[in-house]
Design a protein around this motif. Structure first.
Motif, PDB file in Angstrom:
ATOM      1  N   GLN A 290       0.827  -1.193   0.000  1.00 18.93           N
ATOM      2  CA  GLN A 290       0.000   0.000   0.000  1.00 18.93           C
ATOM      3  C   GLN A 290       0.869   1.254   0.000  1.00 18.93           C
ATOM      4  O   GLN A 290       1.741   1.402   0.851  1.00 18.93           O
ATOM      5  CB  GLN A 290      -0.911  -0.006   1.235  1.00 18.93           C
ATOM      6  CG  GLN A 290      -1.961  -1.099   1.206  1.00 18.93           C
ATOM      7  CD  GLN A 290      -2.922  -0.939   0.032  1.00 18.93           C
ATOM      8  OE1 GLN A 290      -3.416   0.138  -0.218  1.00 18.93           O
ATOM      9  NE2 GLN A 290      -3.140  -2.014  -0.684  1.00 18.93           N
TER      10      GLN A 290
ATOM     11  N   THR B 215       1.899   5.179   0.520  1.00 17.52           N
ATOM     12  CA  THR B 215       1.681   6.087   1.641  1.00 17.52           C
ATOM     13  C   THR B 215       0.743   7.222   1.222  1.00 17.52           C
ATOM     14  O   THR B 215       0.501   7.448   0.039  1.00 17.52           O
ATOM     15  CB  THR B 215       3.012   6.696   2.103  1.00 17.52           C
ATOM     16  OG1 THR B 215       3.532   7.475   1.019  1.00 17.52           O
ATOM     17  CG2 THR B 215       4.006   5.626   2.505  1.00 17.52           C
ATOM     18  N   THR B 216       0.265   7.945   2.213  1.00 16.77           N
ATOM     19  CA  THR B 216      -0.599   9.095   1.959  1.00 16.77           C
ATOM     20  C   THR B 216       0.132  10.136   1.121  1.00 16.77           C
ATOM     21  O   THR B 216      -0.451  10.736   0.215  1.00 16.77           O
ATOM     22  CB  THR B 216      -1.059   9.710   3.296  1.00 16.77           C
ATOM     23  OG1 THR B 216      -1.704   8.698   4.068  1.00 16.77           O
ATOM     24  CG2 THR B 216      -1.998  10.867   3.076  1.00 16.77           C
ATOM     25  N   GLU B 217       1.407  10.324   1.409  1.00 21.22           N
ATOM     26  CA  GLU B 217       2.202  11.288   0.660  1.00 21.22           C
ATOM     27  C   GLU B 217       2.304  10.896  -0.815  1.00 21.22           C
ATOM     28  O   GLU B 217       2.279  11.741  -1.707  1.00 21.22           O
ATOM     29  CB  GLU B 217       3.611  11.430   1.257  1.00 21.22           C
ATOM     30  CG  GLU B 217       3.648  12.065   2.638  1.00 21.22           C
ATOM     31  CD  GLU B 217       3.260  11.095   3.762  1.00 21.22           C
ATOM     32  OE1 GLU B 217       3.337   9.863   3.572  1.00 21.22           O
ATOM     33  OE2 GLU B 217       2.853  11.588   4.823  1.00 21.22           O
ATOM     34  N   LYS B 218       2.446   9.602  -1.053  1.00 17.67           N
ATOM     35  CA  LYS B 218       2.538   9.113  -2.432  1.00 17.67           C
ATOM     36  C   LYS B 218       1.221   9.368  -3.172  1.00 17.67           C
ATOM     37  O   LYS B 218       1.217   9.768  -4.335  1.00 17.67           O
ATOM     38  CB  LYS B 218       2.895   7.619  -2.439  1.00 17.67           C
ATOM     39  CG  LYS B 218       3.125   7.065  -3.814  1.00 17.67           C
ATOM     40  CD  LYS B 218       4.324   7.687  -4.483  1.00 17.67           C
ATOM     41  CE  LYS B 218       4.544   7.042  -5.838  1.00 17.67           C
ATOM     42  NZ  LYS B 218       5.508   7.767  -6.633  1.00 17.67           N
TER      43      LYS B 218
ATOM     44  N   ALA C 193       5.720   1.393  -3.925  1.00 11.06           N
ATOM     45  CA  ALA C 193       5.385   1.270  -2.497  1.00 11.06           C
ATOM     46  C   ALA C 193       6.266   0.299  -1.768  1.00 11.06           C
ATOM     47  O   ALA C 193       7.019  -0.447  -2.178  1.00 11.06           O
ATOM     48  CB  ALA C 193       3.942   0.840  -2.329  1.00 11.06           C
TER      49      ALA C 193
END
Length: 122
Positions: free
Chosen positions: A19, A21-24, A122
């Motif tokens: 999964q 990341t939020t930043e990605k 990821a």
């Protein structure tokens, strides 16, 4: 209820993709490639949605305020209202088919490319 099946394994067998990341996700959302995907979707969906709503509202307005016209018999017991009502269903199915074709040709390849790149990073 009991079963003879062994319990699922507990370690190191996760085969789901990693999964991001939020930043990605935020980085991809701001990318030109994602912007192009969004533009492609909107340039198709918004005009068709507006056209269909206008077509539907025309049918409703004609039904309410042009009863004489809508009651005009075309042949047998078939009148304008019935033909236009059935055309609403036909239009709905045509738009769904047209969108599925558009998505398969233009949207899905771009979305798959973005998804595979995100899963690989990821």
């Amino acid at each position: 209820m009991s079963t003879d099946a062994p319990p699922p394994p507990t370690g190191g067998t996760d085969t789901s993709p990693a999964q991001p990341t939020t930043e990605k996700f935020a980085e991809v959302q701001e990318s030109a490639e994602f912007g192009e995907l969004r533009r492609t979707y909107r340039s198709f969906a918004f005009p068709l949605t507006i056209a269909f709503i206008a077509w539907y509202l025309l049918y409703v307005l004609l039904s309410n305020y042009a009863g004489g016209f809508m009651g005009t018999k075309l042949f047998g017991n078939i009148n304008v209202a019935l033909v236009l009502g059935l055309a609403q269903f036909a239009t709905t199915f045509l738009i769904a088919w047209f969108y599925a074709r558009h998505a398969a040709e233009k949207l899905d390849p771009k979305a798959d490319a973005i998804k595979s790149r995100m899963e690989a990073d990821a």
